[in-house]
Design a protein around this motif. Sequence first.
Motif, PDB file in Angstrom:
ATOM      1  N   LEU A 144       0.752  -1.024  -0.008  1.00 41.74           N
ATOM      2  CA  LEU A 144       0.063   0.180   0.017  1.00 41.74           C
ATOM      3  C   LEU A 144       0.803   1.050   0.145  1.00 41.74           C
ATOM      4  O   LEU A 144       1.923   1.149   0.275  1.00 41.74           O
ATOM      5  CB  LEU A 144      -1.055   0.194   1.280  1.00 41.74           C
ATOM      6  N   GLY A 145       0.368   2.386  -0.657  1.00 43.97           N
ATOM      7  CA  GLY A 145       0.929   3.567  -0.482  1.00 43.97           C
ATOM      8  C   GLY A 145       0.635   4.331   1.017  1.00 43.97           C
ATOM      9  O   GLY A 145      -0.569   4.018   1.416  1.00 43.97           O
ATOM     10  N   ASP A 146       1.372   5.392   1.454  1.00 42.54           N
ATOM     11  CA  ASP A 146       0.810   5.980   2.702  1.00 42.54           C
ATOM     12  C   ASP A 146      -0.145   6.962   2.312  1.00 42.54           C
ATOM     13  O   ASP A 146      -0.946   7.215   3.327  1.00 42.54           O
ATOM     14  CB  ASP A 146       2.168   6.682   3.306  1.00 42.54           C
ATOM     15  N   GLY A 147      -0.341   7.325   1.100  1.00 39.60           N
ATOM     16  CA  GLY A 147      -1.448   8.326   0.548  1.00 39.60           C
ATOM     17  C   GLY A 147      -2.628   7.460   0.704  1.00 39.60           C
ATOM     18  O   GLY A 147      -4.009   7.796   1.190  1.00 39.60           O
ATOM     19  N   GLU A 148      -2.543   6.115   0.356  1.00 38.60           N
ATOM     20  CA  GLU A 148      -3.539   5.358  -0.205  1.00 38.60           C
ATOM     21  C   GLU A 148      -4.490   4.889   1.221  1.00 38.60           C
ATOM     22  O   GLU A 148      -5.534   4.611   1.217  1.00 38.60           O
ATOM     23  CB  GLU A 148      -3.192   4.134  -0.698  1.00 38.60           C
ATOM     24  N   ILE A 149      -3.761   4.840   2.507  1.00 34.52           N
ATOM     25  CA  ILE A 149      -4.217   4.432   3.561  1.00 34.52           C
ATOM     26  C   ILE A 149      -5.108   5.662   4.472  1.00 34.52           C
ATOM     27  O   ILE A 149      -5.863   5.236   5.330  1.00 34.52           O
ATOM     28  CB  ILE A 149      -3.031   4.179   4.767  1.00 34.52           C
ATOM     29  N   GLN A 150      -5.123   6.695   3.516  1.00 34.20           N
ATOM     30  CA  GLN A 150      -6.383   7.631   3.895  1.00 34.20           C
ATOM     31  C   GLN A 150      -7.813   7.223   3.198  1.00 34.20           C
ATOM     32  O   GLN A 150      -8.622   7.455   3.571  1.00 34.20           O
ATOM     33  CB  GLN A 150      -6.034   8.856   3.128  1.00 34.20           C
ATOM     34  N   GLU A 151      -7.560   6.227   2.614  1.00 29.83           N
ATOM     35  CA  GLU A 151      -8.868   5.547   2.280  1.00 29.83           C
ATOM     36  C   GLU A 151      -9.626   4.699   3.279  1.00 29.83           C
ATOM     37  O   GLU A 151      -8.862   3.895   4.093  1.00 29.83           O
ATOM     38  CB  GLU A 151      -8.855   4.413   0.993  1.00 29.83           C
ATOM     39  N   LEU A 178       5.105  10.950   0.542  1.00 33.03           N
ATOM     40  CA  LEU A 178       4.546  12.207  -0.456  1.00 33.03           C
ATOM     41  C   LEU A 178       3.349  11.434  -1.325  1.00 33.03           C
ATOM     42  O   LEU A 178       3.254  10.086  -1.525  1.00 33.03           O
ATOM     43  CB  LEU A 178       5.574  12.439  -1.556  1.00 33.03           C
ATOM     44  N   GLN A 179       2.430  12.400  -1.743  1.00 34.66           N
ATOM     45  CA  GLN A 179       1.338  11.465  -2.597  1.00 34.66           C
ATOM     46  C   GLN A 179       1.175  12.886  -3.594  1.00 34.66           C
ATOM     47  O   GLN A 179       1.906  13.919  -3.753  1.00 34.66           O
ATOM     48  CB  GLN A 179       0.291  11.528  -1.763  1.00 34.66           C
ATOM     49  N   ILE A 180       0.108  12.460  -4.679  1.00 35.69           N
ATOM     50  CA  ILE A 180       0.234  13.310  -5.813  1.00 35.69           C
ATOM     51  C   ILE A 180      -0.033  14.711  -5.404  1.00 35.69           C
ATOM     52  O   ILE A 180       0.358  15.939  -6.095  1.00 35.69           O
ATOM     53  CB  ILE A 180      -0.995  12.981  -6.653  1.00 35.69           C
ATOM     54  N   VAL A 187      -1.708  16.977   3.366  1.00 35.99           N
ATOM     55  CA  VAL A 187      -3.079  16.327   2.693  1.00 35.99           C
ATOM     56  C   VAL A 187      -3.880  15.971   3.741  1.00 35.99           C
ATOM     57  O   VAL A 187      -5.182  16.316   3.750  1.00 35.99           O
ATOM     58  CB  VAL A 187      -2.589  15.473   1.289  1.00 35.99           C
ATOM     59  N   CYS A 188      -3.740  14.902   4.389  1.00 36.60           N
ATOM     60  CA  CYS A 188      -4.627  14.407   5.313  1.00 36.60           C
ATOM     61  C   CYS A 188      -3.617  13.252   6.263  1.00 36.60           C
ATOM     62  O   CYS A 188      -3.471  12.131   5.656  1.00 36.60           O
ATOM     63  CB  CYS A 188      -5.599  13.483   4.716  1.00 36.60           C
ATOM     64  N   SER A 189      -3.217  13.539   7.235  1.00 33.08           N
ATOM     65  CA  SER A 189      -2.193  12.885   8.026  1.00 33.08           C
ATOM     66  C   SER A 189      -2.453  11.612   8.475  1.00 33.08           C
ATOM     67  O   SER A 189      -3.546  11.388   9.098  1.00 33.08           O
ATOM     68  CB  SER A 189      -1.701  13.540   9.148  1.00 33.08           C
ATOM     69  N   PRO A 190      -1.736  10.420   7.905  1.00 32.73           N
ATOM     70  CA  PRO A 190      -2.244   9.158   8.405  1.00 32.73           C
ATOM     71  C   PRO A 190      -1.477   8.759   9.590  1.00 32.73           C
ATOM     72  O   PRO A 190      -1.605   7.533  10.199  1.00 32.73           O
ATOM     73  CB  PRO A 190      -1.724   8.443   7.360  1.00 32.73           C
ATOM     74  N   TYR A 191      -0.599   9.745  10.188  1.00 33.93           N
ATOM     75  CA  TYR A 191       0.394   9.294  11.359  1.00 33.93           C
ATOM     76  C   TYR A 191      -0.503   9.344  12.647  1.00 33.93           C
ATOM     77  O   TYR A 191      -1.239  10.212  12.795  1.00 33.93           O
ATOM     78  CB  TYR A 191       1.584  10.244  11.249  1.00 33.93           C
ATOM     79  N   GLU A 195       0.970   3.094  15.099  1.00 32.61           N
ATOM     80  CA  GLU A 195      -0.040   2.894  16.053  1.00 32.61           C
ATOM     81  C   GLU A 195      -1.285   2.769  15.640  1.00 32.61           C
ATOM     82  O   GLU A 195      -1.980   1.810  16.162  1.00 32.61           O
ATOM     83  CB  GLU A 195       0.185   4.245  16.853  1.00 32.61           C
ATOM     84  N   LYS A 196      -1.724   3.046  14.531  1.00 33.52           N
ATOM     85  CA  LYS A 196      -2.845   2.924  14.060  1.00 33.52           C
ATOM     86  C   LYS A 196      -3.109   1.456  13.941  1.00 33.52           C
ATOM     87  O   LYS A 196      -4.025   0.771  14.080  1.00 33.52           O
ATOM     88  CB  LYS A 196      -3.313   3.597  12.846  1.00 33.52           C
TER      89      LYS A 196
END
Length: 278
Positions: A144-151, A178-180, A187-191, A195-196
């Motif tokens: 997975l991408g780190d931007g993808e896990i915003q889904e 980084l994402q697009i 953009v929308c932090s997954p951090y 821990e998540k």
Amino acid sequence: MNKLELQKMAVEVRKGIVTAVHSAKSGHPGGSLSAADIYTYLFFEELNIDPENPDKPDRDRFVLSKGHTAPGYYSTLANRGFFPVEDLPTLRHVGSYLQGHPDKKHIPGVDMSSGSLGQGISAAVGMALSAKLSGDDYRVYTLLGDGEIQEGQVWEASMFAAHRKLDNFVAIVDNNGLQIDGKVDEVCSPYPIDEKFKAFGFHVINVDGHDFDALKAAFDEAKATKGQPTAIIAKTIKGKDISFMENQASWHGTAPNDEQYAQAMEDLKKVGESLCQK
């Protein structure tokens, strides 16, 4: 393969990525390059696969959840012997089987067609459950991408995997930051990503995604973990080893022109030469 051989192969994988995207005049080099070492370790060391029999029933399964990094996937499959490396420049060309996103109907070695972000991990979790229900011992991996896990769908799948105690399942997050649209934390932090996943019931391993010794230790630890799925959070560099692409969000989905292609290949040549001196 030993560590040096894996490092050299990763250079070849990166050459294939740059060549394919340059030829297509479109595609996603940044995230393909950041994941190149992960791809290389998986397909040359970790996975139980056979290029001569890509559909063998007991093979390990791999699902590319961030399907736009297909250039990295294709270059790895080609270098592993699933299809000719010479076909990589046909990426995204009319009539080519190497489409912009993986297509399991036409590409040897692809276990799941993917592209819509979040869906890949869901399909992979289903494969892992199927193995458990059937008493099969194959393992399932997804990238997975780190931007993808915003889904949101990513977390539904993760909750299910932990609830079913799918210890034959490994989710790898390519954490290049980084994402697009820019930095993932803006953009929308997954951090905090680790821990998540822990909160969702995963065994979590943080790792340098460009260190083959660390990758080996992480995947060995995942295999030894029982009763819960594993998430490997791999810290990486977007555009890795290409001087003008590294850590630049603009190279998420941009193809190099002729001059940039020549520079990129020169950069990779130097990396390869430095490895030959070891």
